[in-house]
Design a protein around this motif. Structure first.
Motif, PDB file in Angstrom:
ATOM      1  N   VAL A  21      65.739  29.525-116.638  1.00  0.00           N
ATOM      2  CA  VAL A  21      66.397  30.626-117.352  1.00  0.00           C
ATOM      3  C   VAL A  21      67.493  31.187-116.453  1.00  0.00           C
ATOM      4  CG1 VAL A  21      66.076  32.747-118.648  1.00  0.00           C
ATOM      5  CG2 VAL A  21      64.150  31.164-118.360  1.00  0.00           C
ATOM      6  N   THR A  23      72.000  30.539-115.621  1.00  0.00           N
ATOM      7  CA  THR A  23      72.879  29.457-115.138  1.00  0.00           C
ATOM      8  C   THR A  23      73.845  29.957-114.065  1.00  0.00           C
ATOM      9  OG1 THR A  23      74.545  29.879-116.815  1.00  0.00           O
ATOM     10  CG2 THR A  23      72.821  28.266-117.372  1.00  0.00           C
ATOM     11  N   SER A  46      71.967  33.374-121.405  1.00  0.00           N
ATOM     12  CA  SER A  46      72.193  34.500-122.308  1.00  0.00           C
ATOM     13  C   SER A  46      73.623  34.525-122.845  1.00  0.00           C
ATOM     14  CB  SER A  46      71.896  35.798-121.563  1.00  0.00           C
ATOM     15  OG  SER A  46      72.202  36.908-122.341  1.00  0.00           O
ATOM     16  N   TYR A  59      73.798  44.198-119.386  1.00  0.00           N
ATOM     17  CA  TYR A  59      73.504  44.456-117.967  1.00  0.00           C
ATOM     18  C   TYR A  59      73.613  45.945-117.607  1.00  0.00           C
ATOM     19  CZ  TYR A  59      73.215  39.795-115.667  1.00  0.00           C
ATOM     20  OH  TYR A  59      72.819  38.576-115.199  1.00  0.00           O
ATOM     21  N   CYS A  74      78.748  44.578-111.425  1.00  0.00           N
ATOM     22  CA  CYS A  74      78.515  43.978-110.103  1.00  0.00           C
ATOM     23  C   CYS A  74      77.812  42.633-110.245  1.00  0.00           C
ATOM     24  CB  CYS A  74      77.705  44.921-109.213  1.00  0.00           C
ATOM     25  SG  CYS A  74      76.116  45.362-109.898  1.00  0.00           S
ATOM     26  N   SER A  82      77.395  35.050-111.594  1.00  0.00           N
ATOM     27  CA  SER A  82      78.392  35.752-110.773  1.00  0.00           C
ATOM     28  C   SER A  82      79.243  34.803-109.940  1.00  0.00           C
ATOM     29  CB  SER A  82      77.708  36.787-109.876  1.00  0.00           C
ATOM     30  OG  SER A  82      77.116  37.781-110.694  1.00  0.00           O
ATOM     31  N   ALA A  87      83.294  35.796-104.011  1.00  0.00           N
ATOM     32  CA  ALA A  87      84.400  35.583-103.083  1.00  0.00           C
ATOM     33  C   ALA A  87      84.263  34.282-102.303  1.00  0.00           C
ATOM     34  CB  ALA A  87      84.495  36.757-102.116  1.00  0.00           C
ATOM     35  N   ALA A 225      65.774  32.480-113.170  1.00  0.00           N
ATOM     36  CA  ALA A 225      66.927  32.443-112.257  1.00  0.00           C
ATOM     37  C   ALA A 225      68.011  33.351-112.841  1.00  0.00           C
ATOM     38  CB  ALA A 225      67.430  31.016-112.093  1.00  0.00           C
ATOM     39  N   CYS A 226      67.639  34.599-113.060  1.00  0.00           N
ATOM     40  CA  CYS A 226      68.533  35.525-113.776  1.00  0.00           C
ATOM     41  C   CYS A 226      69.223  36.526-112.857  1.00  0.00           C
ATOM     42  CB  CYS A 226      67.737  36.261-114.851  1.00  0.00           C
ATOM     43  SG  CYS A 226      67.141  35.153-116.139  1.00  0.00           S
ATOM     44  N   GLU A 230      67.874  41.237-112.429  1.00  0.00           N
ATOM     45  CA  GLU A 230      67.335  40.863-113.748  1.00  0.00           C
ATOM     46  C   GLU A 230      65.996  40.147-113.642  1.00  0.00           C
ATOM     47  OE1 GLU A 230      69.358  42.415-115.405  1.00  0.00           O
ATOM     48  OE2 GLU A 230      68.767  42.026-117.469  1.00  0.00           O
ATOM     49  N   LEU A 234      62.994  41.484-116.030  1.00  0.00           N
ATOM     50  CA  LEU A 234      62.297  40.685-117.037  1.00  0.00           C
ATOM     51  C   LEU A 234      60.798  40.632-116.771  1.00  0.00           C
ATOM     52  CD1 LEU A 234      65.050  37.976-117.414  1.00  0.00           C
ATOM     53  CD2 LEU A 234      64.156  39.394-119.288  1.00  0.00           C
ATOM     54  N   ARG A 430      77.343  43.630-103.520  1.00  0.00           N
ATOM     55  CA  ARG A 430      76.934  43.032-104.795  1.00  0.00           C
ATOM     56  C   ARG A 430      75.951  41.894-104.529  1.00  0.00           C
ATOM     57  NH1 ARG A 430      82.341  43.835-104.606  1.00  0.00           N
ATOM     58  NH2 ARG A 430      83.275  45.255-106.111  1.00  0.00           N
ATOM     59  N   GLY A 463      66.556  32.580-106.653  1.00  0.00           N
ATOM     60  CA  GLY A 463      67.593  33.600-106.420  1.00  0.00           C
ATOM     61  C   GLY A 463      67.209  34.506-105.264  1.00  0.00           C
ATOM     62  N   ASN A 474      75.951  36.459 -96.270  1.00  0.00           N
ATOM     63  CA  ASN A 474      76.039  36.531 -97.732  1.00  0.00           C
ATOM     64  C   ASN A 474      74.982  35.590 -98.323  1.00  0.00           C
ATOM     65  OD1 ASN A 474      78.445  37.388 -96.436  1.00  0.00           O
ATOM     66  ND2 ASN A 474      79.395  37.528 -98.440  1.00  0.00           N
ATOM     67  N   PRO A 475      74.445  35.931 -99.475  1.00  0.00           N
ATOM     68  CA  PRO A 475      73.193  35.275 -99.888  1.00  0.00           C
ATOM     69  C   PRO A 475      73.306  33.927-100.587  1.00  0.00           C
ATOM     70  CG  PRO A 475      73.777  37.005-101.446  1.00  0.00           C
ATOM     71  CD  PRO A 475      74.797  37.069-100.342  1.00  0.00           C
TER      72      PRO A 475
HETATM   73  C1  LIG Z   1      82.496  40.367-106.854  1.00  0.00           C
HETATM   74  C2  LIG Z   1      81.394  39.578-106.196  1.00  0.00           C
HETATM   75  C3  LIG Z   1      81.659  38.899-105.006  1.00  0.00           C
HETATM   76  C4  LIG Z   1      80.652  38.164-104.377  1.00  0.00           C
HETATM   77  N1  LIG Z   1      80.953  37.469-103.244  1.00  0.00           N
HETATM   78  C5  LIG Z   1      80.005  36.720-102.659  1.00  0.00           C
HETATM   79  C6  LIG Z   1      80.308  35.948-101.509  1.00  0.00           C
HETATM   80  O1  LIG Z   1      81.435  35.922-101.015  1.00  0.00           O
HETATM   81  N2  LIG Z   1      79.312  35.225-100.941  1.00  0.00           N
HETATM   82  C7  LIG Z   1      78.052  35.216-101.459  1.00  0.00           C
HETATM   83  O2  LIG Z   1      77.187  34.550-100.889  1.00  0.00           O
HETATM   84  N3  LIG Z   1      77.750  35.923-102.555  1.00  0.00           N
HETATM   85  C8  LIG Z   1      78.685  36.669-103.168  1.00  0.00           C
HETATM   86  N4  LIG Z   1      78.377  37.374-104.288  1.00  0.00           N
HETATM   87  C9  LIG Z   1      77.005  37.310-104.806  1.00  0.00           C
HETATM   88  C10 LIG Z   1      76.789  36.035-105.630  1.00  0.00           C
HETATM   89  O3  LIG Z   1      77.656  36.029-106.714  1.00  0.00           O
HETATM   90  C11 LIG Z   1      75.343  35.990-106.052  1.00  0.00           C
HETATM   91  O4  LIG Z   1      74.536  35.919-104.896  1.00  0.00           O
HETATM   92  C12 LIG Z   1      75.018  34.779-106.905  1.00  0.00           C
HETATM   93  O5  LIG Z   1      75.846  34.661-108.014  1.00  0.00           O
HETATM   94  C13 LIG Z   1      73.572  34.882-107.368  1.00  0.00           C
HETATM   95  O6  LIG Z   1      73.236  33.729-108.063  1.00  0.00           O
HETATM   96  P1  LIG Z   1      72.048  33.726-109.108  1.00  0.00           P
HETATM   97  O7  LIG Z   1      72.119  32.430-109.828  1.00  0.00           O
HETATM   98  O8  LIG Z   1      70.786  34.068-108.447  1.00  0.00           O
HETATM   99  O9  LIG Z   1      72.348  34.941-110.102  1.00  0.00           O
HETATM  100  P2  LIG Z   1      73.597  35.224-111.049  1.00  0.00           P
HETATM  101  O10 LIG Z   1      74.826  34.634-110.515  1.00  0.00           O
HETATM  102  O11 LIG Z   1      73.558  36.671-111.297  1.00  0.00           O
HETATM  103  O12 LIG Z   1      73.234  34.454-112.382  1.00  0.00           O
HETATM  104  C14 LIG Z   1      72.229  34.919-113.263  1.00  0.00           C
HETATM  105  C15 LIG Z   1      72.309  34.123-114.544  1.00  0.00           C
HETATM  106  O13 LIG Z   1      71.246  34.495-115.393  1.00  0.00           O
HETATM  107  C16 LIG Z   1      71.748  34.736-116.717  1.00  0.00           C
HETATM  108  N5  LIG Z   1      70.843  35.678-117.352  1.00  0.00           N
HETATM  109  C17 LIG Z   1      70.631  36.963-117.019  1.00  0.00           C
HETATM  110  N6  LIG Z   1      69.715  37.509-117.818  1.00  0.00           N
HETATM  111  C18 LIG Z   1      69.340  36.545-118.700  1.00  0.00           C
HETATM  112  C19 LIG Z   1      68.410  36.499-119.761  1.00  0.00           C
HETATM  113  N7  LIG Z   1      67.673  37.557-120.097  1.00  0.00           N
HETATM  114  N8  LIG Z   1      68.273  35.330-120.451  1.00  0.00           N
HETATM  115  C20 LIG Z   1      69.020  34.253-120.118  1.00  0.00           C
HETATM  116  N9  LIG Z   1      69.906  34.242-119.109  1.00  0.00           N
HETATM  117  C21 LIG Z   1      70.061  35.373-118.401  1.00  0.00           C
HETATM  118  C22 LIG Z   1      73.145  35.274-116.457  1.00  0.00           C
HETATM  119  O14 LIG Z   1      73.955  35.172-117.590  1.00  0.00           O
HETATM  120  C23 LIG Z   1      73.592  34.373-115.316  1.00  0.00           C
HETATM  121  O15 LIG Z   1      74.057  33.153-115.790  1.00  0.00           O
HETATM  122  C24 LIG Z   1      79.345  38.114-104.942  1.00  0.00           C
HETATM  123  C25 LIG Z   1      79.084  38.781-106.140  1.00  0.00           C
HETATM  124  C26 LIG Z   1      80.087  39.501-106.776  1.00  0.00           C
HETATM  125  C27 LIG Z   1      79.772  40.191-108.069  1.00  0.00           C
END
Ligand SMILES: Cc1cc2nc3c(=O)[nH]c(=O)nc-3n(C[C@H](O)[C@H](O)[C@H](O)COP(=O)(O)OP(=O)(O)OC[C@H]3O[C@@H](n4cnc5c(N)ncnc54)[C@H](O)[C@@H]3O)c2cc1C
Lengths: 495, 113
Positions: A21, A23, A46, A59, A74, A82, A87, A225-226, A230, A234, A430, A463, A474-475
């Motif tokens: 869950v 992308t 989503s 969100y 954010c 994201s 960046a 993986a939201c 999130e 959830l 963020r 995540g 950065n994560p």
């Molecule tokens: C402006 C900005 C700059 C950043 N710069 C950096 C950087 O330089 N280096 C770095 O390491 N990190 C950076 N980050 C953080 C980085 O973007 C996140 O760590 C990363 O995107 C997290 O990945 P993730 O897949 O865990 O979550 P997310 O990227 O948040 O993806 C979550 C996914 O779940 C989906 N989702 C949510 N809820 C539901 C639901 N109920 N049902 C179905 N789908 C759902 C969303 O649509 C999304 O596709 C930055 C973030 C921002 C906002």
């Protein structure tokens, strides 16, 4: 294959070996690793391939703690998550970030950095990074070399900069091409349904993000993986079978929320004529890979003073010169470089300092009374920073100031004082971490070393919500490394 | 910091009298490349830190046994400056982190004509 939720008959029941869950980088790193394999993988997203304000509005939530970004500004809710706005700064966590440190309460992951090394290498490829690992010597050149300090407490390191990869551009192709993958867009998970007794997941309850109706999913393995906020939302919202939410038997879900406080623009380094070239600490390209050097304390120095991790980057100074700045430049030149002429113009940098926080159970994601359009309680974020977090950054700046002066490189004007709160403008990066933290002991963590929710054989979390501590890197590189490791685990765990 | 030999000797006399019981000779400091800047920083430090405004006490605190030769004197100051920083003997002027040695030296510049 990629389909829209509108193409799925309302009320239908889908089945898969693995259901992922979300992308974002986490969910797609898993799907990508399972692509072409023998597992049937269903991926729920989503949002759609393009940003959509109506989806993004899901969100929205309240900040009730330290000032923070609006919660719908954010992170991105849509395919690619994201990665659509990140960046691209990448660096692995340091080995000591995984260790239990006596001076950091609640520290200590159940895995070590070495457990992730191979997965970091895969994660680098996934994020489009290049070059030989992280050995500083390989990334140093004559023209852009890390500074050699007359103070063993300081270490240089660097970020690799992803392009930055935008997964909404790069991943639809591979997802469409993979025969064993089905991505459903516009499909929002609204509840994780547990079987009576709560011993396993019975069904995921999914609603069309636009329009009415929905469907259920049963999978042998489910991965949430939201995103770091999130995932907790959830789990907390899924409280019909287990009171307080799924995986929340010990009231840990949502707690220990961590950010990387960014004390940007604090401190001022005034370079002496003996300051070596800062080229390494400015964005530059080496071996075809853009990198950005940074400074920090060695693990030993941190341990000696009980300090949290902090990464210091040099930023161009923005404010006007201070009253004592020119005399300071002159006197330090007389001490540090008496035989060199004083350059006409000074060299000055300020520091950007993303830093670690002590995990704090009171810093947390909670549910609000109000619900979003799909009926899911909205989120409330109570972000807290502690006196230890603040003292740690102030002391790190002071140690760097001592080291720079001792090395004859310059003098630092300190603007952070131990014991004083962070300036009001100190925000986060963020980076949403810790809300489903990893711990071997179910009374201390939500997921185990395999990212599996304690007490449930079939539910996993991907995540930065699984981070036990945050380090100061950065994560996303670590998120993807953990996701690749989880994908391999899922493949092995299924018969 | 460039001191000529005669001026350095005068400072060194000041720095070494602490141990003697005879009344000290008047303190004097050599000109330096940026003496006005040293004076300005020294004034700010004395005011902010509220520390010794007695030049002799400052000279005593700077330490005894300074070498006579100007380059060696500069190296002597720098060595103390670095030892201060290694031991965390630091102070601040308007937030600028200085070793105690350099702050005291600038303080002397501010106090002496
Ligand atoms: C402006 C900005 C700059 C950043 N710069 C950096 C950087 O330089 N280096 C770095 O390491 N990190 C950076 N980050 C953080 C980085 O973007 C996140 O760590 C990363 O995107 C997290 O990945 P993730 O897949 O865990 O979550 P997310 O990227 O948040 O993806 C979550 C996914 O779940 C989906 N989702 C949510 N809820 C539901 C639901 N109920 N049902 C179905 N789908 C759902 C969303 O649509 C999304 O596709 C930055 C973030 C921002 C906002």
């Amino acid at each position: 294959m990629i389909v829209e939720a509108s193409a799925i008959e309302p009320g239908s029941h889908l089945e898969a070996d693995v259901c992922v869950v979300g992308t974002g980088p986490a969910g797609l790193a898993i799907a990508d690793r399972l692509a072409g394999g023998r597992r049937q993988v269903l991926v729920l997203e989503s949002g759609g391939l393009k940003p959509d304000p109506a989806v993004q509005a899901l969100y929205a939530g309240d900040n009730i703690g330290r000032g923070y970004f609006p919660l719908d500004a954010c992170r991105i809710r849509g395919f690619g998550g994201s990665s659509g706005c990140w960046a691209g700064l990448c660096r692995p966590l340091d080995p000591e970030d995984f260790e239990a440190r006596p001076y950091v309460p609640h520290s200590g992951w159940p895995i070590r950095r070495a457990d992730l090394d191979a997965w970091y290498a895969e994660a680098e490829k996934f994020l489009g990074l290049r070059g030989p690992g992280w050995d500083l010597a390989r990334w140093s050149t004559k023209g852009a070399a890390p500074w050699t300090f007359a103070d063993a407490r300081i270490a240089s390191t660097f970020f690799k900069l992803s392009k930055p990869v935008r997964l909404a551009e790069t991943m639809p192709g591979p997802m469409r091409a993979a025969e064993n993958i089905r991505v459903v867009l516009g499909a929002s998970l609204v509840r994780v349904g547990l079987a009576p007794g709560g011993g396993q997941v019975q069904a995921l309850h999914v609603r069309r993000t636009r329009g009415e109706g929905g469907f259920t999913v049963a999978a042998r393995k489910v991965v949430l993986a939201c995103g770091g906020i999130e995932n907790a939302r959830l789990l907390l919202a899924s409280d019909d079978v287990q009171r307080g939410g799924v995986g929340n038997g010990h009231d840990l879900v949502g707690r220990y929320f961590m950010e990387h406080p960014h004390t940007d623009g604090e401190g001022l380094l005034l370079g002496s004529p003996a300051l070596p070239s800062p080229a390494f600490y400015q964005r530059h390209t080496r071996l075809g890979q853009p990198i950005w050097g940074s400074l920090g304390l060695t693990a030993e120095a941190r341990a000696q003073e009980g300090l949290l991790a902090a990464t210091l980057v040099l930023l161009p100074r923005r404010d006007a010169p201070r009253a004592l700045e020119e005399p300071m430049r002159q006197v330090m030149a007389d001490t540090d470089a008496p035989d060199r002429p004083l350059p006409e113009k000074g060299v000055a940098f300020t520091f950007g300092t993303p830093s670690e926080q002590v995990p704090d159970p009171e810093s947390r994601v909670l549910l609000a009374g109000e619900r979003d359009r799909l009926g899911v309680p909205r989120v409330r974020l109570d972000w807290r920073v502690s006196a230890v977090d603040q003292r740690s950054v102030a002391r790190t700046h002071a140690i760097l100031a001592e080291a720079l002066a001792r090395s004859g490189f310059g003098r630092v004007r300190l603007t952070l004082t131990p014991g004083q709160p962070f300036p009001a403008h100190t925000g986060g990066g963020r980076h949403h971490m810790g809300t489903t933290r990893m711990h071997a002991d179910p009374t201390k963590g939500v997921v185990d070393a395999d990212c599996r929710v304690h007490g449930l054989p079939d539910l996993y979390v991907a995540g930065s919500s699984v981070f036990t501590t945050s380090g100061s890197a950065n994560p996303t590189l670590t998120i993807v490394a953990l996701a690749r490791r989880l994908a391999a685990h899922l493949d092995e765990a299924l018969p | 910091m460039s001191l000529d030999r005669r001026e350095a000797l005068r400072l060194i006399v000041a720095l070494s009298v602490a141990a003697c019981s005879a009344p000290p000779p008047p303190l004097a400091l050599p000109p330096r490349r940026h003496a006005a800047a040293a004076r300005q920083i020294g004034q700010a430090w004395l005011k902010a830190a509220g520390v010794m405004t007695d030049a002799q006490a400052l000279a005593d605190a700077l330490g005894a046994g300074a070498p006579a030769e100007p380059a060696a004197f500069t190296a002597w100051i720098r060595e103390r400056h670095q030892a201060d920083l290694a031991a965390g003997r630091t102070t601040q002027v308007d937030g600028w982190l200085l070793s105690l040695t350099e702050a005291r030296l600038y303080g002397l510049y501010a106090l002496l004509p």
